[in-house]
Design a protein around this motif. Structure first.
Motif, PDB file in Angstrom:
ATOM      1  N   SER A   1       0.772  -1.124   0.081  1.00 19.99           N
ATOM      2  CA  SER A   1       0.054   0.020  -0.095  1.00 19.99           C
ATOM      3  C   SER A   1       0.855   1.241   0.157  1.00 19.99           C
ATOM      4  N   LEU A   2       1.839   1.265   0.905  1.00 17.29           N
ATOM      5  CA  LEU A   2       2.909   2.498   0.830  1.00 17.29           C
ATOM      6  C   LEU A   2       3.639   2.594  -0.331  1.00 17.29           C
ATOM      7  N   TYR A   3       4.198   1.411  -0.923  1.00 17.78           N
ATOM      8  CA  TYR A   3       4.635   1.777  -2.164  1.00 17.78           C
ATOM      9  C   TYR A   3       3.706   2.226  -3.192  1.00 17.78           C
ATOM     10  N   LEU A   4       2.530   1.785  -3.496  1.00 20.90           N
ATOM     11  CA  LEU A   4       1.661   2.414  -4.570  1.00 20.90           C
ATOM     12  C   LEU A   4       1.240   3.695  -4.192  1.00 20.90           C
ATOM     13  N   TYR A   5       1.143   4.149  -2.999  1.00 24.31           N
ATOM     14  CA  TYR A   5       0.872   5.411  -2.362  1.00 24.31           C
ATOM     15  C   TYR A   5       2.156   6.209  -3.006  1.00 24.31           C
ATOM     16  N   PHE A   6       3.287   5.843  -2.689  1.00 26.59           N
ATOM     17  CA  PHE A   6       4.527   6.615  -2.938  1.00 26.59           C
ATOM     18  C   PHE A   6       4.454   6.898  -4.610  1.00 26.59           C
ATOM     19  N   ASN A   7       4.335   5.850  -5.309  1.00 27.89           N
ATOM     20  CA  ASN A   7       4.378   6.087  -6.811  1.00 27.89           C
ATOM     21  C   ASN A   7       3.235   6.805  -7.224  1.00 27.89           C
TER      22      ASN A   7
ATOM     23  N   LEU B   1       4.784  10.457  -6.571  1.00 29.05           N
ATOM     24  CA  LEU B   1       5.660  10.903  -7.214  1.00 29.05           C
ATOM     25  C   LEU B   1       5.148  11.068  -8.757  1.00 29.05           C
ATOM     26  N   ARG B   2       4.191  10.438  -9.251  1.00 31.99           N
ATOM     27  CA  ARG B   2       3.571  10.749 -10.627  1.00 31.99           C
ATOM     28  C   ARG B   2       2.834  12.154 -10.522  1.00 31.99           C
ATOM     29  N   SER B   3       2.156  12.434  -9.423  1.00 29.93           N
ATOM     30  CA  SER B   3       1.581  13.700  -9.366  1.00 29.93           C
ATOM     31  C   SER B   3       2.777  14.788  -9.188  1.00 29.93           C
TER      32      SER B   3
ATOM     33  N   ASN C   1       5.586  14.782 -10.282  1.00 25.43           N
ATOM     34  CA  ASN C   1       6.291  15.044 -11.706  1.00 25.43           C
ATOM     35  C   ASN C   1       5.421  15.754 -12.590  1.00 25.43           C
ATOM     36  N   ILE C   2       4.387  15.520 -12.577  1.00 27.88           N
ATOM     37  CA  ILE C   2       3.040  16.414 -13.248  1.00 27.88           C
ATOM     38  C   ILE C   2       3.056  17.871 -12.662  1.00 27.88           C
ATOM     39  N   SER C   3       2.811  17.877 -11.443  1.00 28.15           N
ATOM     40  CA  SER C   3       2.597  19.208 -10.977  1.00 28.15           C
ATOM     41  C   SER C   3       3.935  19.902 -10.498  1.00 28.15           C
ATOM     42  N   ARG C   4       5.035  19.300 -10.501  1.00 27.38           N
ATOM     43  CA  ARG C   4       6.348  19.732  -9.989  1.00 27.38           C
ATOM     44  C   ARG C   4       6.216  20.197  -8.663  1.00 27.38           C
ATOM     45  N   SER C   5       5.642  19.088  -7.718  1.00 27.91           N
ATOM     46  CA  SER C   5       5.695  19.580  -6.172  1.00 27.91           C
ATOM     47  C   SER C   5       6.846  19.024  -5.570  1.00 27.91           C
ATOM     48  N   LYS C   6       7.536  20.146  -5.039  1.00 34.49           N
ATOM     49  CA  LYS C   6       8.651  19.692  -4.062  1.00 34.49           C
ATOM     50  C   LYS C   6       8.236  19.039  -2.866  1.00 34.49           C
ATOM     51  N   GLU C   7       7.137  19.544  -2.493  1.00 31.38           N
ATOM     52  CA  GLU C   7       6.483  19.108  -1.153  1.00 31.38           C
ATOM     53  C   GLU C   7       6.496  17.397  -1.224  1.00 31.38           C
ATOM     54  N   LYS C   8       5.714  17.150  -2.307  1.00 34.52           N
ATOM     55  CA  LYS C   8       5.323  15.610  -2.537  1.00 34.52           C
ATOM     56  C   LYS C   8       6.725  14.732  -2.594  1.00 34.52           C
TER      57      LYS C   8
END
Length: 145
Positions: free
Chosen positions: A87-93, A96-98, A100-107
């Motif tokens: 579950s954690l790994y799915l959430y992390f990916n 990170l996908r988000s 990469n798209i939104s260029r969110s340093k916080e994520k």
């Protein structure tokens, strides 16, 4: 020449590592890539155009590593821990996908910090696994004396 020696050392480390040590190496690799992605941001929170490609490459490599961690889970033997890690790994990916798209340093920093904590936990587990046979021998000797 230094790079060749370092690469040879890395290959030898991977070939001789225990399964738990390999997991630690994967976590450390992901953390390193996420730190690199995070470092691409300027003080105003933007990524210079010249760094966008390497930013995305860092995130994609971290996602590949996380996916490798996913497929290495033994869902039958791992029980609830394996399910929680999946579950954690799915959430992390997803994060990170988000990112990469939104260029969110916080994520990126959030996932990096979580991966760092998990890495430290796995490192302790790997150290305990290496020490276990020795401890069992000592315990056995104490019982017999």
């Amino acid at each position: 020449m230094y790079n060749q020696a370092y690469n040879a050392y890395k290959k030898a480390s991977v070939k001789t590592a225990s399964p738990a040590e390999l997991v630690v190496l994967l976590y450390e690799g992901a953390v390193k890539k996420l730190a690199s992605a995070s470092s691409k941001f300027t003080a105003d929170g933007k990524i210079p155009v010249a760094k966008i490609e390497s930013f995305s490459a860092d995130i994609l490599r971290a996602q590949e590593i996380i996916t490798e961690l996913q497929v290495s889970l033994d869902m039958e033997k791992g029980g609830q821990i394996a399910q929680n890690l999946m579950s954690l790994y799915l959430y992390f990916n997803d994060e990170l996908r988000s990112a990469n798209i939104s260029r969110s340093k916080e994520k990126i920093d959030f996932v990096r910090n979580m991966m760092s904590e998990l890495s430290a936990t796995w490192k302790k587990a790997a150290e305990n696994a290496v020490a276990m046979p020795s401890m069992q021998r000592q315990h056995s000797l104490n019982i017999q004396s």
